[in-house]
Design an enzyme around this catalytic site. Structure first.
Site, PDB file in Angstrom:
ATOM      1  N   CYS A  62      32.502  57.798  21.933  1.00 46.50           N
ATOM      2  CA  CYS A  62      31.161  58.162  21.519  1.00 46.50           C
ATOM      3  C   CYS A  62      30.470  56.932  20.934  1.00 46.50           C
ATOM      4  O   CYS A  62      30.906  56.401  19.938  1.00 46.50           O
ATOM      5  CB  CYS A  62      31.262  59.248  20.459  1.00 46.50           C
ATOM      6  SG  CYS A  62      29.875  60.351  20.448  1.00 46.50           S
TER       7      CYS A  62
ATOM      8  N   SER B 179      55.215  49.562  23.354  1.00 44.82           N
ATOM      9  CA  SER B 179      54.556  49.201  22.097  1.00 44.82           C
ATOM     10  C   SER B 179      55.133  50.025  20.953  1.00 44.82           C
ATOM     11  O   SER B 179      55.193  51.252  21.030  1.00 44.82           O
ATOM     12  CB  SER B 179      53.051  49.470  22.214  1.00 44.82           C
ATOM     13  OG  SER B 179      52.423  49.232  20.970  1.00 44.82           O
TER      14      SER B 179
HETATM   15  C1  LIG Z   1      48.310  52.332  23.321  1.00 46.17           C
HETATM   16  C2  LIG Z   1      48.448  51.932  24.754  1.00 46.17           C
HETATM   17  C3  LIG Z   1      48.405  50.580  25.142  1.00 46.17           C
HETATM   18  C4  LIG Z   1      48.095  49.473  24.181  1.00 46.17           C
HETATM   19  O1  LIG Z   1      49.107  49.279  23.238  1.00 46.17           O
HETATM   20  P1  LIG Z   1      48.747  48.442  21.900  1.00 46.17           P
HETATM   21  O2  LIG Z   1      50.064  48.208  21.254  1.00 46.17           O
HETATM   22  O3  LIG Z   1      47.860  49.343  21.103  1.00 46.17           O
HETATM   23  O4  LIG Z   1      48.067  47.206  22.338  1.00 46.17           O
HETATM   24  C5  LIG Z   1      48.591  50.271  26.473  1.00 46.17           C
HETATM   25  N1  LIG Z   1      48.807  51.234  27.376  1.00 46.17           N
HETATM   26  C6  LIG Z   1      48.869  52.540  27.051  1.00 46.17           C
HETATM   27  C7  LIG Z   1      49.152  53.552  28.112  1.00 46.17           C
HETATM   28  C8  LIG Z   1      48.687  52.927  25.731  1.00 46.17           C
HETATM   29  O5  LIG Z   1      48.729  54.214  25.406  1.00 46.17           O
END
Ligand SMILES: *Cc1c(COP(=O)(O)O)cnc(C)c1O
Length: 377
Positions: free
Chosen positions: A325, A199
């Protein structure tokens, strides 16, 4: 007040060089990458350049990279796509108890659709047990999905060994590497990874763009219907600017890898040792060695998470609670619960994740603030 940001596992700022490279694709280069005139072809070229950059960074082929809207979408597409396409071979999936909700909730939905899921335990540092993994494999197991590195406690899983076990048993192996990109050198071929999610916003590209690697030859179905974009696997007009940013950012984080890794590792280890020296009741969660370079996660006994976060926020500090929370009632983190952190500690946990713009002065400010808040309690 000056904002000090220690939550890079939640999201990162877009780096200025990444933003510069994206800007033309919002206005002058606004073509649809599927259009056949030159404006469209230019957008297509930019998307394909980004695809090559992602592929090069992972040791993959460009044809094995699919762009998506985020890490969660990549996890959904990989897991659902693979099990739907391979269900004639069986309907059993293996994952772990400490996955991100993008994986856990995808598996839960698949359970409602007749798939069976085994959720592996982890040890006190968050490692999956390879013997338990081996014992969990059945003749109808089609997919193992284990995260590369954990987003809360930073534990880096033994990915190469997991991939070997999967392949020795003819099972496909997916990994959520969203936290690992930029922090760990990854070669999908050497490690034996069949499918990998990433991502952009976790490594200095914008929010709203992700990618999925799927090895050539692995069958997977589309899960979003529509046009024929991304080799017919992911319908929807490409987010050209976002994709350009993701391509630039992944190239940049691996160009700067040694510097970045050393900086974050030093900050992490300094911060851990100073917290332990000054706040003796603090308990570190996760492994000390096989840990993401910028990740620190501490539990403090008998601390009210809400009070801790309000006090940090008042000092301009952005960090993350180990537990969500909701209306004053802390919900224990599923990760801390899985590593056996007792409830009275699980409630008062703090995750700090460092990034490229943090300074030593920031770290000292964070330490002083934490000492003041916790030792005053
Ligand atoms: C942030 C994260 C996601 C999700 O990614 P997005 O782009 O926010 O949908 C999935 N897996 C892990 C381990 C993450 O840290």
């Amino acid at each position: 007040m000056k904002i000090r940001y220690f939550d890079h596992a939640a999201t990162t700022p877009v780096s200025s060089s990444v933003m510069q490279e994206m800007l033309p694709y919002f206005n002058t280069e606004y073509g649809n990458a599927s259009s056949l005139y030159s404006l469209g072809r230019q957008a297509r070229n930019a998307v394909e350049q980004a695809r090559r950059r992602v592929a090069n960074s992972l040791g993959a082929k460009p044809e094995e990279i699919y762009f998506t809207s985020c890490g969660s979408e990549s996890d959904n597409l990989a897991i659902k796509g693979i099990v739907y396409a391979n269900q004639s071979r069986g309907k059993h999936i293996i994952t772990s108890k400490i996955e991100h909700p993008a994986v856990l909730n995808t598996c839960k939905r698949l359970e409602n659709q007749g798939f069976e899921v085994t959720y592996l335990d982890v040890d006190k540092n968050g490692f999956v047990n390879l013997q338990q993994l081996l014992n969990s494999i059945r003749p109808n197991t089609i997919l193992i999905t284990i995260m590369f590195a954990n987003n809360e406690i930073g534990t880096i899983e033994p990915i190469e060994k997991i991939a070997q076990i999967a392949h020795a048993n003819n099972v496909i192996f997916h990994t959520d590497a969203v936290q690992a990109i930029g922090n760990i050198r990854i070669n999908v071929k050497n490690l034996g990874i069949d499918s990998l999610s990433l991502s952009g916003h976790k490594f200095y590209a914008p929010k709203g763009v992700g990618a999925l690697y799927v090895r050539e030859g692995i069958k997977f179905d589309r899960v979003q219907d529509g046009g024929h974009q991304e080799k017919d696997k992911r319908a929807g007009t490409e987010n050209v600017a976002g994709i350009v940013g993701l391509g630039k950012a992944i190239e940049e984080v691996y160009e700067n890898f040694d510097w970045y890794n050393r900086k974050l590792t030093n900050m992490r280890d300094f911060f851990i040792s100073e917290v332990e020296r000054n706040i003796p009741q603090a308990k570190l969660n996760g492994d000390r060695v096989n840990r993401l370079p910028g990740n620190v996660n501490f539990s403090f006994p008998n601390i009210n998470t809400k009070e801790l976060f309000d006090a940090l926020d008042e000092k301009g500090i952005c960090a993350s609670a180990g537990s969500a929370c909701s209306s004053g009632n802390p919900i224990p983190s599923h990760v801390l619960t899985a590593i056996g952190v007792p409830r009275y500690l699980n409630r008062g946990s703090l995750r700090v994740t460092f990034g490229k713009d943090n300074t030593n002065e920031d770290v000292l400010y964070l330490l002083d603030s934490l000492k003041e808040i916790i030792l005053d309690q």
